[in-house]
Design a protein around this motif. Structure first.
Motif, PDB file in Angstrom:
ATOM      1  N   LYS A   1      -4.987   2.621  -3.084  1.00  0.00           N
ATOM      2  CA  LYS A   1      -3.933   2.205  -2.137  1.00  0.00           C
ATOM      3  C   LYS A   1      -4.922   2.010  -0.718  1.00  0.00           C
ATOM      4  O   LYS A   1      -4.426   1.206   0.052  1.00  0.00           O
ATOM      5  CB  LYS A   1      -2.928   3.448  -1.594  1.00  0.00           C
ATOM      6  CG  LYS A   1      -1.875   3.529  -2.783  1.00  0.00           C
ATOM      7  CD  LYS A   1      -0.951   2.644  -2.944  1.00  0.00           C
ATOM      8  CE  LYS A   1      -1.297   1.382  -4.068  1.00  0.00           C
ATOM      9  NZ  LYS A   1      -0.230   0.225  -4.236  1.00  0.00           N
TER      10      LYS A   1
ATOM     11  N   SER B   1       1.142  -1.216  -0.129  1.00  0.00           N
ATOM     12  CA  SER B   1       0.035   0.044   0.022  1.00  0.00           C
ATOM     13  C   SER B   1       0.909   1.150   0.088  1.00  0.00           C
ATOM     14  O   SER B   1       1.888   1.143  -0.521  1.00  0.00           O
ATOM     15  CB  SER B   1      -0.809  -0.098   1.162  1.00  0.00           C
ATOM     16  OG  SER B   1      -1.830   1.002   1.229  1.00  0.00           O
ATOM     17  N   SER B   2       0.507   2.379   0.576  1.00  0.00           N
ATOM     18  CA  SER B   2       1.149   3.696   0.599  1.00  0.00           C
ATOM     19  C   SER B   2       0.665   4.559   1.501  1.00  0.00           C
ATOM     20  O   SER B   2      -0.602   4.519   2.036  1.00  0.00           O
ATOM     21  CB  SER B   2       1.030   4.088  -0.871  1.00  0.00           C
ATOM     22  OG  SER B   2       1.528   5.851  -0.789  1.00  0.00           O
TER      23      SER B   2
ATOM     24  N   HIS C   1       4.198  -0.501   3.489  1.00  0.00           N
ATOM     25  CA  HIS C   1       4.384   0.488   2.616  1.00  0.00           C
ATOM     26  C   HIS C   1       5.637   0.816   2.529  1.00  0.00           C
ATOM     27  O   HIS C   1       6.455   0.746   3.839  1.00  0.00           O
ATOM     28  CB  HIS C   1       3.333   1.547   2.924  1.00  0.00           C
ATOM     29  CG  HIS C   1       3.871   2.483   4.118  1.00  0.00           C
ATOM     30  ND1 HIS C   1       4.499   3.434   3.858  1.00  0.00           N
ATOM     31  CD2 HIS C   1       3.515   2.349   5.398  1.00  0.00           C
ATOM     32  CE1 HIS C   1       4.744   4.199   4.942  1.00  0.00           C
ATOM     33  NE2 HIS C   1       4.137   3.307   5.933  1.00  0.00           N
TER      34      HIS C   1
END
Length: 298
Positions: free
Chosen positions: A175, A144-145, A201
């Motif tokens: 995300k 993800s981020s 992340h």
């Protein structure tokens, strides 16, 4: 454990690992570290020629699989190839992604960032999951981020951004979807007791991911990129999520520095929105409908 590094990766001999987007950047560094620790690694990439070049730079048993996440036909073909070649898969790392792209759609008509970052990986995971379920200690790791916190929501009323388009908002949505997918998948896996779903992340790192950013953002990122941590450093949260024996399903790993921008991998917390169970379940149902992929758990 403080200052977790590649040296903390346990022996990966005998493990079969599939890494999407592994011909460059974070994915390549992830694949390299796992191969160096003995894993049999499959680079699942859109550009096979570049994938072959990347594989040639890596040690050990490394192969290349064609995979275009913007096409469900390609995802299904790749899954069929992987299933034929590998009776078991120990680790699936959903790493590939696009960021801040101009308005585009996938071959199936999905907004490009959602289609690539979430729906493509959703379909791939569902099609490969029965190769992971019988394997004790198997994992699905989805990247993800921090952008899941920024202007991010699941826009069920316009999921494909057909009425108006905001490239940053669309990236944030994709995300956030990665995290919601991980949490809902873990809930469905819990009763099986063999496979877990984990997210990670990278913080900031020197990769090509921001090449599609608007000019006003791309130029500062280009100027500042020499100050960013290396891709090898950015891959550490993914590697810890993938290999640390202490990892528990449903966890989220990121850098331990200020604002999770840089540092060594540690357990971090995602946004309150990402834990909305009703939205997770609704997104899951919509994702099954859009991809035509039903999971063997639930």
């Amino acid at each position: 454990m403080s200052s977790w590094t590649e040296q903390d990766i346990p022996d990966q001999s005998g493990r079969v690992v599939v890494v999407t987007g592994a011909n460059t950047g974070l994915g390549h560094e992830t694949a390299r570290a796992l191969a160096e620790h003995g894993a049999r690694v499959v680079l699942a990439v859109r550009d096979v020629a570049k994938g072959e070049q990347a594989a040639a730079r890596l040690p050990g048993d490394v192969s290349v699989q064609a995979l275009d996440l913007t096409s469900l036909a390609s995802v299904r073909a790749a899954a069929a190839d992987l299933r034929a070649a590998h009776p078991r898969i120990d680790l699936l790392i959903n790493n590939a992604g696009v960021m801040y792209t101009p308005k585009q759609t996938t071959a199936d008509g999905f907004e490009l960032q959602l289609g690539t970052n979430h729906l493509g990986h959703f379909a791939l995971t569902g099609l490969l999951l029965d190769r992971l379920l019988p394997v004790p200690g198997s994992r699905v790791v989805t990247v993800s981020s921090n952008a899941h916190r920024l202007r991010a929501a699941i826009h069920f009323d316009d999921l494909q951004w057909e009425r108006s388009y905001d490239r940053a908002g669309a990236y944030g949505q994709s995300k956030l979807a990665n995290l919601m997918f991980t949490y809902e998948l873990q809930r469905r896996l819990a009763s099986h007791g063999t496979t877990v779903a984990v997210a990670a992340h990278p913080g900031l790192s020197r990769t090509e991911l921001a090449r599609n950013a608007p000019t006003a953002l791309r130029l500062p990122l280009t100027w500042l990129s020499p100050l960013f941590p290396s891709a090898a450093m950015g891959a550490l949260p993914t590697l810890r999520a993938a290999t640390d024996p202490g990892v528990v399903g449903g966890q989220y790993y990121g850098p331990d520095g200020r604002r999770e921008v840089r540092g060594h991998p540690t357990l971090v917390t995602s946004s309150p929105d990402s834990h909305d169970r009703a939205t997770q379940q609704r997104l899951w149902t919509v994702s099954e409908e859009l991809t035509g992929v039903a999971f063997p758990v639930g």
